[in-house]
Structures are given as structure tokens and as C-alpha cells.
Design an enzyme around this catalytic site. Structure first.
Site, PDB file in Angstrom:
ATOM      1  N   ASP A 164       9.729 -19.542  23.912  1.00 22.56           N
ATOM      2  CA  ASP A 164      10.254 -20.844  24.334  1.00 22.56           C
ATOM      3  C   ASP A 164      10.255 -21.846  23.183  1.00 22.56           C
ATOM      4  O   ASP A 164      10.245 -23.057  23.388  1.00 22.56           O
ATOM      5  CB  ASP A 164       9.429 -21.378  25.506  1.00 22.56           C
ATOM      6  CG  ASP A 164       7.951 -21.423  25.180  1.00 22.56           C
ATOM      7  OD1 ASP A 164       7.562 -20.989  24.060  1.00 22.56           O
ATOM      8  OD2 ASP A 164       7.168 -21.891  26.020  1.00 22.56           O
ATOM      9  N   HIS A 210      22.029 -12.692  -2.569  1.00 24.96           N
ATOM     10  CA  HIS A 210      21.357 -13.625  -1.661  1.00 24.96           C
ATOM     11  C   HIS A 210      19.971 -13.083  -1.319  1.00 24.96           C
ATOM     12  O   HIS A 210      19.658 -12.768  -0.169  1.00 24.96           O
ATOM     13  CB  HIS A 210      22.195 -13.871  -0.397  1.00 24.96           C
ATOM     14  CG  HIS A 210      23.316 -14.834  -0.629  1.00 24.96           C
ATOM     15  ND1 HIS A 210      24.237 -15.172   0.333  1.00 24.96           N
ATOM     16  CD2 HIS A 210      23.664 -15.563  -1.713  1.00 24.96           C
ATOM     17  CE1 HIS A 210      25.110 -16.045  -0.163  1.00 24.96           C
ATOM     18  NE2 HIS A 210      24.780 -16.304  -1.405  1.00 24.96           N
ATOM     19  N   ASP A 231      18.383 -20.405  -6.452  1.00 23.28           N
ATOM     20  CA  ASP A 231      19.572 -20.976  -5.818  1.00 23.28           C
ATOM     21  C   ASP A 231      19.047 -21.808  -4.661  1.00 23.28           C
ATOM     22  O   ASP A 231      18.587 -21.262  -3.650  1.00 23.28           O
ATOM     23  CB  ASP A 231      20.480 -19.824  -5.342  1.00 23.28           C
ATOM     24  CG  ASP A 231      21.829 -20.321  -4.830  1.00 23.28           C
ATOM     25  OD1 ASP A 231      21.959 -21.517  -4.528  1.00 23.28           O
ATOM     26  OD2 ASP A 231      22.746 -19.483  -4.726  1.00 23.28           O
ATOM     27  N   ASP A 235      24.291 -27.406  -3.481  1.00 24.39           N
ATOM     28  CA  ASP A 235      24.183 -25.950  -3.683  1.00 24.39           C
ATOM     29  C   ASP A 235      24.115 -25.679  -5.187  1.00 24.39           C
ATOM     30  O   ASP A 235      25.135 -25.671  -5.869  1.00 24.39           O
ATOM     31  CB  ASP A 235      25.423 -25.283  -3.055  1.00 24.39           C
ATOM     32  CG  ASP A 235      25.391 -23.763  -3.174  1.00 24.39           C
ATOM     33  OD1 ASP A 235      24.350 -23.212  -3.574  1.00 24.39           O
ATOM     34  OD2 ASP A 235      26.419 -23.138  -2.846  1.00 24.39           O
ATOM     35  N   HIS A 280      31.314 -11.629  -6.935  1.00 28.20           N
ATOM     36  CA  HIS A 280      31.591 -12.685  -5.949  1.00 28.20           C
ATOM     37  C   HIS A 280      32.615 -13.685  -6.468  1.00 28.20           C
ATOM     38  O   HIS A 280      33.103 -13.590  -7.596  1.00 28.20           O
ATOM     39  CB  HIS A 280      30.294 -13.379  -5.526  1.00 28.20           C
ATOM     40  CG  HIS A 280      29.525 -14.005  -6.657  1.00 28.20           C
ATOM     41  ND1 HIS A 280      29.914 -15.173  -7.269  1.00 28.20           N
ATOM     42  CD2 HIS A 280      28.377 -13.619  -7.277  1.00 28.20           C
ATOM     43  CE1 HIS A 280      29.030 -15.483  -8.192  1.00 28.20           C
ATOM     44  NE2 HIS A 280      28.092 -14.558  -8.236  1.00 28.20           N
ATOM     45  N   HIS A 318      33.182 -22.153  -3.969  1.00 24.95           N
ATOM     46  CA  HIS A 318      33.622 -22.375  -2.584  1.00 24.95           C
ATOM     47  C   HIS A 318      33.573 -23.868  -2.304  1.00 24.95           C
ATOM     48  O   HIS A 318      32.907 -24.633  -3.005  1.00 24.95           O
ATOM     49  CB  HIS A 318      32.708 -21.603  -1.618  1.00 24.95           C
ATOM     50  CG  HIS A 318      31.239 -21.865  -1.846  1.00 24.95           C
ATOM     51  ND1 HIS A 318      30.582 -22.965  -1.348  1.00 24.95           N
ATOM     52  CD2 HIS A 318      30.302 -21.199  -2.582  1.00 24.95           C
ATOM     53  CE1 HIS A 318      29.309 -22.943  -1.731  1.00 24.95           C
ATOM     54  NE2 HIS A 318      29.116 -21.881  -2.498  1.00 24.95           N
ATOM     55  N   HIS A 341      28.788 -23.670   2.752  1.00 29.58           N
ATOM     56  CA  HIS A 341      30.080 -22.991   2.575  1.00 29.58           C
ATOM     57  C   HIS A 341      31.023 -23.705   3.533  1.00 29.58           C
ATOM     58  O   HIS A 341      31.209 -23.270   4.670  1.00 29.58           O
ATOM     59  CB  HIS A 341      29.977 -21.503   2.920  1.00 29.58           C
ATOM     60  CG  HIS A 341      29.074 -20.738   2.001  1.00 29.58           C
ATOM     61  ND1 HIS A 341      28.520 -19.533   2.321  1.00 29.58           N
ATOM     62  CD2 HIS A 341      28.625 -21.015   0.750  1.00 29.58           C
ATOM     63  CE1 HIS A 341      27.763 -19.094   1.315  1.00 29.58           C
ATOM     64  NE2 HIS A 341      27.810 -19.990   0.350  1.00 29.58           N
ATOM     65  N   GLU A 376      30.231 -21.225  -9.885  1.00 27.20           N
ATOM     66  CA  GLU A 376      29.015 -20.413  -9.972  1.00 27.20           C
ATOM     67  C   GLU A 376      29.242 -19.005 -10.515  1.00 27.20           C
ATOM     68  O   GLU A 376      29.040 -18.018  -9.818  1.00 27.20           O
ATOM     69  CB  GLU A 376      28.337 -20.344  -8.603  1.00 27.20           C
ATOM     70  CG  GLU A 376      29.249 -19.999  -7.428  1.00 27.20           C
ATOM     71  CD  GLU A 376      28.503 -19.994  -6.093  1.00 27.20           C
ATOM     72  OE1 GLU A 376      27.500 -19.273  -6.007  1.00 27.20           O
ATOM     73  OE2 GLU A 376      28.930 -20.687  -5.165  1.00 27.20           O
ATOM     74  N   TYR A 384      25.329  -9.894 -13.367  1.00 32.96           N
ATOM     75  CA  TYR A 384      24.236  -9.222 -12.675  1.00 32.96           C
ATOM     76  C   TYR A 384      24.112  -7.811 -13.236  1.00 32.96           C
ATOM     77  O   TYR A 384      25.000  -6.983 -13.036  1.00 32.96           O
ATOM     78  CB  TYR A 384      24.515  -9.196 -11.168  1.00 32.96           C
ATOM     79  CG  TYR A 384      24.819 -10.585 -10.633  1.00 32.96           C
ATOM     80  CD1 TYR A 384      23.787 -11.470 -10.300  1.00 32.96           C
ATOM     81  CD2 TYR A 384      26.136 -11.031 -10.506  1.00 32.96           C
ATOM     82  CE1 TYR A 384      24.058 -12.753  -9.842  1.00 32.96           C
ATOM     83  CE2 TYR A 384      26.416 -12.310 -10.046  1.00 32.96           C
ATOM     84  CZ  TYR A 384      25.385 -13.164  -9.718  1.00 32.96           C
ATOM     85  OH  TYR A 384      25.655 -14.438  -9.274  1.00 32.96           O
ATOM     86  N   ARG A 442      22.920 -16.511 -12.777  1.00 36.14           N
ATOM     87  CA  ARG A 442      23.971 -17.315 -12.143  1.00 36.14           C
ATOM     88  C   ARG A 442      23.686 -18.766 -12.501  1.00 36.14           C
ATOM     89  O   ARG A 442      22.521 -19.181 -12.552  1.00 36.14           O
ATOM     90  CB  ARG A 442      23.962 -17.111 -10.616  1.00 36.14           C
ATOM     91  CG  ARG A 442      24.988 -17.972  -9.887  1.00 36.14           C
ATOM     92  CD  ARG A 442      25.278 -17.493  -8.449  1.00 36.14           C
ATOM     93  NE  ARG A 442      24.172 -17.643  -7.532  1.00 36.14           N
ATOM     94  CZ  ARG A 442      23.457 -16.660  -7.020  1.00 36.14           C
ATOM     95  NH1 ARG A 442      23.716 -15.410  -7.367  1.00 36.14           N
ATOM     96  NH2 ARG A 442      22.459 -16.898  -6.179  1.00 36.14           N
ATOM     97  N   GLU A 470      25.129 -22.526 -11.289  1.00 38.52           N
ATOM     98  CA  GLU A 470      25.984 -23.110 -10.245  1.00 38.52           C
ATOM     99  C   GLU A 470      25.877 -24.625 -10.226  1.00 38.52           C
ATOM    100  O   GLU A 470      24.777 -25.179 -10.164  1.00 38.52           O
ATOM    101  CB  GLU A 470      25.556 -22.553  -8.873  1.00 38.52           C
ATOM    102  CG  GLU A 470      26.323 -23.150  -7.706  1.00 38.52           C
ATOM    103  CD  GLU A 470      25.983 -22.495  -6.370  1.00 38.52           C
ATOM    104  OE1 GLU A 470      24.851 -21.980  -6.215  1.00 38.52           O
ATOM    105  OE2 GLU A 470      26.855 -22.515  -5.471  1.00 38.52           O
TER     106      GLU A 470
HETATM  107  N1  GLY Z   1      23.793 -20.681  -2.045  1.00 38.73           N
HETATM  108  C1  GLY Z   1      24.821 -19.811  -1.632  1.00 38.73           C
HETATM  109  C2  GLY Z   1      25.957 -19.832  -2.548  1.00 38.73           C
HETATM  110  O1  GLY Z   1      25.807 -20.176  -3.696  1.00 38.73           O
HETATM  111  O2  GLY Z   1      27.057 -19.590  -2.176  1.00 38.73           O
HETATM  112 MN    MN Z   2      27.436 -21.613  -3.779  1.00 34.73          MN
HETATM  113 MN    MN Z   3      24.179 -21.327  -4.298  1.00 33.85          MN
END
Ligand code: GLY
Ligand code: MN
Ligand code: MN
Length: 455
Positions: free
Chosen positions: A54, A257, A274, A285, A364, A368, A375, A399, A403, A421, A423
Site C-alpha cells: 500500500d 544506462h 549521467d 540531463d 545511440h 534528444h 526524453h 551526447e 564505448y 560519454r 553530454e
Molecule cells: N540520461 C539519459 C540520456 O542521456 O538519454
Molecule cells: Mn540524454
Molecule cells: Mn543523460
């Protein structure tokens, strides 16, 4: 006229609410109506979600609902109707209830909501079904979430069907349209108020990333570093992270992720973090990758500088009229070139790109949209399927990453286990772009300097 935000005593909606002037939300509802034909739009707040037995997850409203109302309570429904020039906004809210409020805190209730919001009418949510026939009378379009099975939407479809079947309307509903598509097109370009909230969130995010660089050391657990972000976010008034923080030491950075965050940070490794906060429902982000013990090794610096060069070049290309798909192509080409220079791939660039060999190490997208959702589900293509070019007020992430898994024999040994990465969040402006996260250090010398300020 711009009306002042009304405050209500004893109503403990701190922080998250009163983010924008009420007139902002009214303008948005009017803008939605301007895009509608004669019809009724239904947009519901998200339902509470159970975490265990609950006990619920912390509540967060549906982003489209919040965008149109500024209302942070659950169990609420917005109905916007348009009849020729006449626009009517009706809000259904959970009524006040002393017993419930003893446990879960005060709610605005019907009278409080009527006082606070610039809607035409407010009713108790229990009256929704019985009010629908009147709200939908002689309006042939129904705008809703076409795919949701949640009560507010199924009830609206049922009411439309009954009106038609019982012939209680001269103009029954003949068309159902995805209301989210319309709202999300509106959300694509951010207002000055929205950008200001993201800037505030970014100040907090910057503090957190710099703090992490200062306190990080070998032997720390990834989750301990993640907890520092949560602490930094929350103590500065951001109630939440915008998504689960990723703290990926060493080879874990090659899981895009990685959210387990349960390993120990080792000397000589990099850590990819991240992490972004949600400030008054707006996301940031940001990814930074830095050495656990403060100094890049030669191989790490080489890969890092390659990614940074690509990121800087892509940010430099952002301007009104540019297509995001072109940024993607440029990033893939540049990263592919870097991969050949590093000896990770071999062969002519055109052939490697055609065979998508680079995807093994940059799988990737280059970025975005970002806004109320990290996102942001705002459209990339218009109604005709044509890509929407960048325009001032849009915000996107940039970003790129490389890798290089520890167990990949195709990667030269010195680079194995490195995952990088970088970003940033970029606002498109009239003349080009504004890097909203420019204050978060990313040059390797700058990172080493912050890391050296150990605490
Ligand atoms: N933090 C998720 C991305 O960079 O898309
Ligand atoms: Mn991102
Ligand atoms: Mn990110």
C-alpha cells in the site's frame, strides 16, 4: 492582464507549484483550443503508482496535464471544450476530505482550485462521468489519449458512444484525435519561463557534478557517489532526479544506462556519471566522465579528447534550420574517423559507415529533445513525416560517446574498458545556440583541476 499567483495558507505544495504564473497555463489551454475544431479534449493527471503493497511512489503528474494546468495533485482531469469561438476549461479535482488529509496532507479541493486556477469551472472528480454528456453535447470531435485505458479516457469514449446510441445529441462524436500530439507540438518550443526553470535546475546540476569530482576517490561505492547527487539535488530544492542517476565505474560505462550503481570505484579507472535533476518539473540531463583518482591516464585522455572534439563540433553546428538527422550523420562520421585513428576500426570510412561498423562503439543517438520530460516526447517529424528543423527555443542534448568494452578483442588493449560519454543541454537561439550546461567543466585539464580540489 497577468494575474498574480494566489497563495493559499496551510496548503503545503512547496517548491513544485507556483512555478509559473497562472495566466501561462490559461494561455496554453487557449492555444490548445485554437488548434481544435469544435470538440472536447480530455487530459488526465497520472494515476498514483504502487511501489509495494500500500506504499506509493512519490507522485508526479502526467507531463501534458501539468503543462496545461500547473496542478500537481493526482486524481484530476482537465476538460477543454470548444464551441465556435467559445472555449471552456473545466477541472475535476479530488474534493477535500478531513480523514484522508490527516494521512496524506491537505488538498486544494473544489473551492481552492476554483480560487487558484483560471479555469471556468471546477467540480469534484466523482462528478466527471455525469458531467460528460453535457460537456460533449453537439461537439463532434473527441481529443484524448487514443491509446490509454485509464478511466478518464475510457469514460469519455463511453459517454460519446451513449450519446450517439441514445440519439441524445444532434452532432455525435464522429472523430477521435490524439490530443497528446497537439500538446506535444506546443511543448517543442520552450518559453522564457521554461528556459529559466531549466537554467535554475542546471545551476543545481552543476553543483552536484563538481561536488562529485571533488569527493570521488578509489574505494568509494558507486551508490555512495549517486547518493551525493540526490543530496545535492534535494537540498537545493529539486525534489527529484530527472531519471535514475548512472554512476558507472570502469567497464560499467559501456552499459549505456547502467543504474545498478553497486560496484566499488577502482583506482586508475574512469567514472561516467549521467545525472540531472528535475526542478519544478523540468529536467536537466548531463553526463561527465572523469578519473576516479583525479588524473587521466594517457589512453583515457586520448579517447576522452576524441569524444570531446566531436561533441564540440556538433554543438558548433546547432542553429535554426539545421536538421537533427544531419547532426547524427556528422557525429557518426566523425566518431568513425576517430575509431580508425585509434585503431579500433580499419578500412575506408565510407565502407565502415555503410556497414554501420561504428555502431558497435557508438550505438545511440547524438541527442534528444529535453524539457518537462528528460526524453521530451515532442515530435521530431511533422504531420507529413518531414523532419522538423531546429528553431529558437528548442532544447536538445548533445551526447556523443565511445564505448570500448573490456572483453572486445577488436579494441586495442590500451583502450579496453574505457567508456566515455560527454553530454550537454543546448538551447537553440536566433543566432545559433546557447550551451545551458557550459558552466559544468568538461575540458580534461579543467576536470583534473576540480578533482584536485579534493575534500
Ligand atoms: N540520461 C539519459 C540520456 O542521456 O538519454
Ligand atoms: Mn540524454
Ligand atoms: Mn543523460
Amino acid at each position: 492582464m497577468v494575474s498574480p499567483v494566489k497563495k493559499l495558507c496551510n496548503y503545503s505544495e512547496t517548491g513544485y507549484n507556483y512555478a509559473m504564473n497562472e495566466a501561462t497555463y490559461k494561455d496554453r489551454r487557449d492555444a490548445l483550443a485554437a488548434k481544435m475544431d469544435d470538440g472536447v479534449a480530455v487530459i488526465a493527471a497520472a494515476a498514483q503508482k504502487i511501489r509495494s503493497n500500500d506504499t506509493e511512489y512519490p507522485y508526479r503528474p502526467d507531463s501534458d496535464f501539468y503543462y496545461l494546468t500547473g496542478f500537481g495533485e493526482d486524481n484530476a482531469i482537465l476538460v477543454v471544450s470548444k464551441r465556435g469561438p467559445q472555449v471552456r476549461s473545466v477541472l475535476f479535482v479530488q474534493p477535500r476530505d478531513e480523514t484522508l488529509e490527516l494521512w496524506t496532507g491537505r488538498r486544494l479541493g473544489v473551492d481552492g482550485a476554483a480560487e487558484r486556477f483560471e479555469v471556468d469551472e471546477v467540480f469534484a472528480v466523482g462528478e466527471y462521468a455525469e458531467k460528460l454528456p453535457e460537456l460533449m453535447q453537439n461537439l463532434p470531435q473527441l481529443y484524448l489519449d487514443l491509446f490509454s485505458e485509464e478511466y478518464p479516457y475510457t469514460a469519455a469514449k463511453k459517454a460519446a458512444e451513449e450519446l450517439r446510441r441514445k440519439r441524445e445529441t444532434k452532432r455525435p462524436v464522429t472523430q477521435m484525435t490524439d490530443v497528446r500530439r497537439i500538446i506535444r507540438r506546443m511543448r517543442l518550443v520552450k518559453s522564457a519561463e521554461e528556459i529559466a526553470l531549466i537554467r535554475k535546475g542546471m545551476e543545481i546540476t552543476a553543483q552536484a557534478h563538481h561536488h562529485a569530482m571533488r569527493i570521488c576517490r578509489a574505494g568509494m561505492m558507486e551508490y555512495a557517489l549517486a547518493a551525493e547527487y540526490e543530496y545535492c539535488f534535494k537540498k537545493n530544492g529539486a525534489y527529484s532526479d530527472a531519471y535514475t542517476t548512472i554512476v558507472a565505474g570502469g567497464d560499467h560505462a559501456n552499459t549505456l544506462h547502467y543504474v545498478k550503481n553497486d560496484d566499488v570505484l577502482k583506482p586508475g579507472e574512469l567514472v561516467l556519471i549521467d545525472a540531472g535533476c528535475e526542478y519544478r518539473y523540468y529536467a536537466t540531463d548531463i553526463t561527465r566522465t572523469f578519473p576516479v583518482d583525479g588524473r587521466f591516464g594517457d589512453a583515457q585522455r586520448t579517447v576522452y579528447e576524441a569524444v570531446l572534439e566531436v561533441q564540440t563540433a556538433i554543438i558548433g553546428k546547432i542553429a535554426p534550420g539545421v536538421l537533427k538527422s544531419d547532426l547524427q550523420k556528422t557525429a557518426e562520421r566523425m566518431l568513425c574517423e576517430k575509431m580508425t585513428q585509434l585503431g579500433i576500426l580499419e578500412g575506408p570510412i565510407e565502407k565502415l559507415l555503410e556497414e554501420k561498423k561504428h555502431k558497435a562503439y557508438f550505438p545511440h543517438g547524438i541527442g534528444h529533445w529535453m524539457g518537462i520530460d528528460v526524453h521530451d516526447p515532442v515530435p521530431y517529424f511533422d504531420e507529413n513525416g518531414d523532419e522538423i528543423p531546429l528553431e529558437p527555443g528548442m532544447i536538445l542534448t548533445v551526447e556523443p560517446g565511445l564505448y570500448l568494452p573490456a572483453d572486445d578483442p577488436a579494441v586495442p588493449e590500451r583502450y579496453r574498458g574505457i567508456g566515455i560519454r560527454i553530454e550537454d543541454d543546448i538551447l537553440v537561439t536566433e543566432t545559433g545556440s546557447d550551451n545551458l550546461s557550459a558552466m559544468i567543466v568538461k575540458h580534461p585539464d579543467g576536470i583534473e583541476a576540480i578533482c584536485a580540489q579534493k575534500r
